[in-house]
Design a protein around this motif. Structure first.
Motif, PDB file in Angstrom:
ATOM      1  N   ASP A  23       0.871  -1.182   0.000  1.00  0.00           N
ATOM      2  CA  ASP A  23       0.000   0.000   0.000  1.00  0.00           C
ATOM      3  C   ASP A  23       0.906   1.230   0.000  1.00  0.00           C
ATOM      4  O   ASP A  23       1.429   1.636   1.036  1.00  0.00           O
ATOM      5  CB  ASP A  23      -0.929   0.011   1.222  1.00  0.00           C
ATOM      6  CG  ASP A  23      -1.858   1.233   1.199  1.00  0.00           C
ATOM      7  OD1 ASP A  23      -1.646   2.131   0.357  1.00  0.00           O
ATOM      8  OD2 ASP A  23      -2.788   1.300   2.024  1.00  0.00           O
ATOM      9  N   ASN A  25      -0.103   4.143  -1.083  1.00  0.00           N
ATOM     10  CA  ASN A  25      -1.072   5.225  -1.284  1.00  0.00           C
ATOM     11  C   ASN A  25      -0.707   6.393  -0.361  1.00  0.00           C
ATOM     12  O   ASN A  25      -1.263   6.560   0.712  1.00  0.00           O
ATOM     13  CB  ASN A  25      -2.469   4.674  -0.954  1.00  0.00           C
ATOM     14  CG  ASN A  25      -3.557   5.698  -1.169  1.00  0.00           C
ATOM     15  OD1 ASN A  25      -3.396   6.653  -1.953  1.00  0.00           O
ATOM     16  ND2 ASN A  25      -4.665   5.530  -0.472  1.00  0.00           N
ATOM     17  N   ARG A  38       4.309   5.333   4.217  1.00  0.00           N
ATOM     18  CA  ARG A  38       3.881   4.035   3.683  1.00  0.00           C
ATOM     19  C   ARG A  38       4.950   3.432   2.774  1.00  0.00           C
ATOM     20  O   ARG A  38       5.040   2.207   2.670  1.00  0.00           O
ATOM     21  CB  ARG A  38       2.552   4.179   2.932  1.00  0.00           C
ATOM     22  CG  ARG A  38       1.354   4.175   3.861  1.00  0.00           C
ATOM     23  CD  ARG A  38       0.058   4.228   3.086  1.00  0.00           C
ATOM     24  NE  ARG A  38      -1.069   3.926   3.953  1.00  0.00           N
ATOM     25  CZ  ARG A  38      -2.319   4.293   3.708  1.00  0.00           C
ATOM     26  NH1 ARG A  38      -2.611   5.005   2.633  1.00  0.00           N
ATOM     27  NH2 ARG A  38      -3.288   3.970   4.531  1.00  0.00           N
ATOM     28  N   HIS A  61      -2.181   0.632  -5.245  1.00  0.00           N
ATOM     29  CA  HIS A  61      -3.083   1.659  -5.758  1.00  0.00           C
ATOM     30  C   HIS A  61      -2.584   3.011  -5.263  1.00  0.00           C
ATOM     31  O   HIS A  61      -1.744   3.085  -4.348  1.00  0.00           O
ATOM     32  CB  HIS A  61      -4.511   1.403  -5.270  1.00  0.00           C
ATOM     33  CG  HIS A  61      -4.678   1.616  -3.796  1.00  0.00           C
ATOM     34  ND1 HIS A  61      -4.204   0.715  -2.859  1.00  0.00           N
ATOM     35  CD2 HIS A  61      -5.211   2.639  -3.087  1.00  0.00           C
ATOM     36  CE1 HIS A  61      -4.480   1.168  -1.654  1.00  0.00           C
ATOM     37  NE2 HIS A  61      -5.084   2.348  -1.762  1.00  0.00           N
ATOM     38  N   ARG A  64      -8.074   7.371  -5.731  1.00  0.00           N
ATOM     39  CA  ARG A  64      -9.244   6.659  -6.248  1.00  0.00           C
ATOM     40  C   ARG A  64      -9.549   7.079  -7.680  1.00  0.00           C
ATOM     41  O   ARG A  64     -10.574   7.712  -7.957  1.00  0.00           O
ATOM     42  CB  ARG A  64     -10.453   6.924  -5.337  1.00  0.00           C
ATOM     43  CG  ARG A  64     -10.290   6.273  -3.966  1.00  0.00           C
ATOM     44  CD  ARG A  64     -11.429   6.592  -3.035  1.00  0.00           C
ATOM     45  NE  ARG A  64     -11.361   5.772  -1.822  1.00  0.00           N
ATOM     46  CZ  ARG A  64     -12.227   5.848  -0.822  1.00  0.00           C
ATOM     47  NH1 ARG A  64     -13.229   6.696  -0.875  1.00  0.00           N
ATOM     48  NH2 ARG A  64     -12.090   5.085   0.244  1.00  0.00           N
ATOM     49  N   ARG A 123      -5.325   0.689  -9.843  1.00  0.00           N
ATOM     50  CA  ARG A 123      -6.696   1.196 -10.073  1.00  0.00           C
ATOM     51  C   ARG A 123      -6.845   1.948 -11.403  1.00  0.00           C
ATOM     52  O   ARG A 123      -7.900   2.514 -11.664  1.00  0.00           O
ATOM     53  CB  ARG A 123      -7.138   2.072  -8.898  1.00  0.00           C
ATOM     54  CG  ARG A 123      -7.324   1.280  -7.623  1.00  0.00           C
ATOM     55  CD  ARG A 123      -7.914   2.119  -6.493  1.00  0.00           C
ATOM     56  NE  ARG A 123      -7.940   1.339  -5.255  1.00  0.00           N
ATOM     57  CZ  ARG A 123      -8.248   1.846  -4.066  1.00  0.00           C
ATOM     58  NH1 ARG A 123      -8.555   3.134  -3.948  1.00  0.00           N
ATOM     59  NH2 ARG A 123      -8.254   1.078  -2.991  1.00  0.00           N
ATOM     60  N   ARG A 160     -10.144  -4.343   1.471  1.00  0.00           N
ATOM     61  CA  ARG A 160     -10.758  -4.184   0.146  1.00  0.00           C
ATOM     62  C   ARG A 160     -10.803  -5.527  -0.586  1.00  0.00           C
ATOM     63  O   ARG A 160      -9.753  -6.189  -0.719  1.00  0.00           O
ATOM     64  CB  ARG A 160      -9.955  -3.177  -0.686  1.00  0.00           C
ATOM     65  CG  ARG A 160      -9.829  -1.796  -0.046  1.00  0.00           C
ATOM     66  CD  ARG A 160     -11.164  -1.111   0.041  1.00  0.00           C
ATOM     67  NE  ARG A 160     -11.068   0.224   0.620  1.00  0.00           N
ATOM     68  CZ  ARG A 160     -12.038   0.769   1.357  1.00  0.00           C
ATOM     69  NH1 ARG A 160     -13.145   0.109   1.639  1.00  0.00           N
ATOM     70  NH2 ARG A 160     -11.905   1.995   1.827  1.00  0.00           N
ATOM     71  N   LYS A 206     -13.499   9.792   5.227  1.00  0.00           N
ATOM     72  CA  LYS A 206     -14.155   8.613   4.629  1.00  0.00           C
ATOM     73  C   LYS A 206     -15.326   8.216   5.515  1.00  0.00           C
ATOM     74  O   LYS A 206     -15.365   7.126   6.096  1.00  0.00           O
ATOM     75  CB  LYS A 206     -13.140   7.476   4.477  1.00  0.00           C
ATOM     76  CG  LYS A 206     -12.047   7.803   3.450  1.00  0.00           C
ATOM     77  CD  LYS A 206     -11.048   6.676   3.319  1.00  0.00           C
ATOM     78  CE  LYS A 206      -9.969   7.001   2.295  1.00  0.00           C
ATOM     79  NZ  LYS A 206      -8.870   6.033   2.290  1.00  0.00           N
ATOM     80  N   GLY A 364      -3.663   6.235   6.720  1.00  0.00           N
ATOM     81  CA  GLY A 364      -2.678   6.897   5.885  1.00  0.00           C
ATOM     82  C   GLY A 364      -2.535   8.359   6.252  1.00  0.00           C
ATOM     83  O   GLY A 364      -1.415   8.848   6.466  1.00  0.00           O
ATOM     84  N   GLY A 387      -6.030   2.713   8.145  1.00  0.00           N
ATOM     85  CA  GLY A 387      -7.107   3.321   8.925  1.00  0.00           C
ATOM     86  C   GLY A 387      -8.345   2.447   8.866  1.00  0.00           C
ATOM     87  O   GLY A 387      -8.713   1.785   9.846  1.00  0.00           O
ATOM     88  N   GLY A 388      -8.977   2.404   7.672  1.00  0.00           N
ATOM     89  CA  GLY A 388     -10.150   1.552   7.488  1.00  0.00           C
ATOM     90  C   GLY A 388      -9.806   0.108   7.808  1.00  0.00           C
ATOM     91  O   GLY A 388     -10.601  -0.612   8.439  1.00  0.00           O
TER      92      GLY A 388
END
Ligand SMILES: Nc1ncnc2c1ncn2[C@@H]1O[C@H](COP(=O)(O)OP(=O)(O)O)[C@@H](O)[C@H]1O
Ligand SMILES: O=C(OP(=O)(O)O)[C@H](O)COP(=O)(O)O
Length: 407
Positions: A23, A25, A38, A61, A64, A123, A160, A206, A364, A387-388
């Motif tokens: 990740d 991102n 990251r 990714h 978005r 993505r 995800r 989010k 992030g 986070g998520g």
């Protein structure tokens, strides 16, 4: 769950094409990476594999994008930074201009043992995030054709159900990387034996992704503090007007139910008493000075966007964190990327440092905020790259990217 230690120990990676789903991102201002946490977190696994003689294919990714190439979400700046970090270990890094096309195939074919290739944003391909299993599977087939072995190490994305996270490991021999192993090790403790009082701080943007976790937190936490973009749905549910602030109108009944259930269960919801906002969203690129206004939550002007928690709320939040024994924090308290709206996030970070609690910061942007605002990462118990992902892990949910590595 098999780990890269097992793979390396059994001599399975030398000369093999090893696909590492990381990740990467990272937050960007234009083409500039504002926090490389990251990327630094991904390096140890990549280095270990390269040093064990693997041909390492790294994929991630970024942002978005809408399933097709979009230059503002190119991983090119990340490739430059990753290359710089890996070169310190004497490892060379190539960058492919696409994910599964000619450039990816020829870049991977050109790798020697111990070299690394980063693919362009996953993505940029609609198959990566497709809801349809067959569409995701078809993209996973294309990714699988590039590699011999899969290593899952993008903890921030394990929640995800995406092709590179969920479908690809089913197609290749697979293992968990070092970052995932560390993250899961720390978060597991928070699901097993939490020292109380346990406070959870939620914020960020989010909102629809993260509101649902409160359902579970009402069973676990003693205190839930809410700031960031999430808070305006709570304030509205309490009958306040929130001007032009971020609002999840369809979630108002859900939030009302959370507030009622919390009261019945004796879980304390701590909401801001004042906010800082502006009539325009601040320009994060130029960082031009804005015109912040402070308002009590029962007097937010109709033309104002709430962008941070206010000064009284910062004191309130700090007091509510001072005697906690465990704190989990996800989501900045405001638009910390602009100096006029960073004080709420700064205050919560400072409160975590001042408190004797075991503190975990996840996400992030939350992790980036802590570093960008100048705090010492080592002053926190653990800084998670997800986070998520960490919220869903704490919820006890089956995370697609972890389940896929177990199978
Ligand atoms: N009141 C607000 N309105 C809009 N955006 C906000 C607000 N407060 C915080 N944010 C934004 O939330 C973003 C981070 O949210 P999120 O991605 O959910 O956190 P994390 O990456 O830590 O999980 C930041 O870019 C920040 O600017
Ligand atoms: O930044 C991320 O999550 P986070 O903001 O919850 O930490 C991950 O890279 C996942 O990105 P996504 O939420 O666009 O799937």
């Amino acid at each position: 769950m098999k780990t890269i230690d097992d793979l390396i120990g059994q001599g399975q990676v030398a000369g093999k094409r090893v696909f590492v789903r990381a990740d990467l991102n990272v937050p960007l201002a234009g083409q500039t990476i504002t926090d490389d946490g990251r990327i630094r977190a991904a390096v140890p696994t990549i280095t270990r594999l390269a040093e064990a003689g693997a041909r390492v294919i790294v994929a991630s990714h970024l942002g978005r994008p809408k399933g097709e190439p979009d230059p503002q979400f190119s991983l090119a700046p990340v490739a430059a930074r990753l290359g710089e970090l890996l070169s310190r270990d004497g490892i060379s890094t190539a960058f492919a201009a696409d994910t599964v096309g000619d450039s990816a195939r020829s870049t991977v074919a050109g790798l020697a043992d111990g070299q690394v290739a980063l693919l362009e944003n996953l993505r940029f391909n609609a198959g990566e995030t497709a809801k349809d299993d067959a569409e995701r599977g078809a993209f996973a087939d294309e990714l699988a054709a590039l590699a011999d072995i899969y290593v899952g190490d993008g903890f921030g994305a394990v929640h995800r159900k995406h092709a590179s996270v969920y479908d690809l490991p089913a197609r290749l021999p697979h293992a968990a990387g070092g970052l995932i192993a560390t993250e899961v090790g720390v978060l597991k403790k928070l699901t097993e034996d939490v020292t109380r009082p346990y406070a959870v701080v939620l914020g960020g943007s989010k909102v629809s992704d993260k509101l649902g976790v409160i359902d579970h937190l009402l069973e676990k936490a003693d205190r839930i503090l809410v700031g960031g973009g999430m808070v305006f749905t709570f304030l509205k549910a309490q009958g306040h007007e929130v001007g032009k602030s971020l609002l999840q109108e369809d979630q108002l009944p859900v939030v009302r139910e959370y507030l009622e259930r919390a009261e019945a269960k004796g879980v304390e919801f701590v909401l801001p008493v004042d906010v800082v906002g502006a009539t325009e969203f601040p320009d994060l690129k130029t960082q031009a000075p804005s015109s912040p206004v402070t308002a009590a939550v029962d007097a937010i002007p109709a033309d104002v966007i709430g962008l941070d928690i206010g000064p009284e709320s910062r004191k309130l939040f700090a007091a509510k964190l001072a005697d906690a024994a465990t704190v989990f924090w996800n989501g900045p308290m405001g638009v910390f990327e602009h100096p006029d709206y960073a004080d709420g996030t700064r205050a919560v970070a400072q409160a975590l440092i001042d408190s004797p609690a075991f503190t975990v910061v996840g996400g992030g942007d939350s992790a980036a905020a802590v570093r960008i605002l100048g705090f010492d990462e080592n002053a926190f118990g653990h800084i998670s790259t997800g986070g998520g992902a960490s919220l869903e892990y704490l919820e006890g949910k089956t995370l697609p990217g972890l389940a896929a590595l177990e199978g």
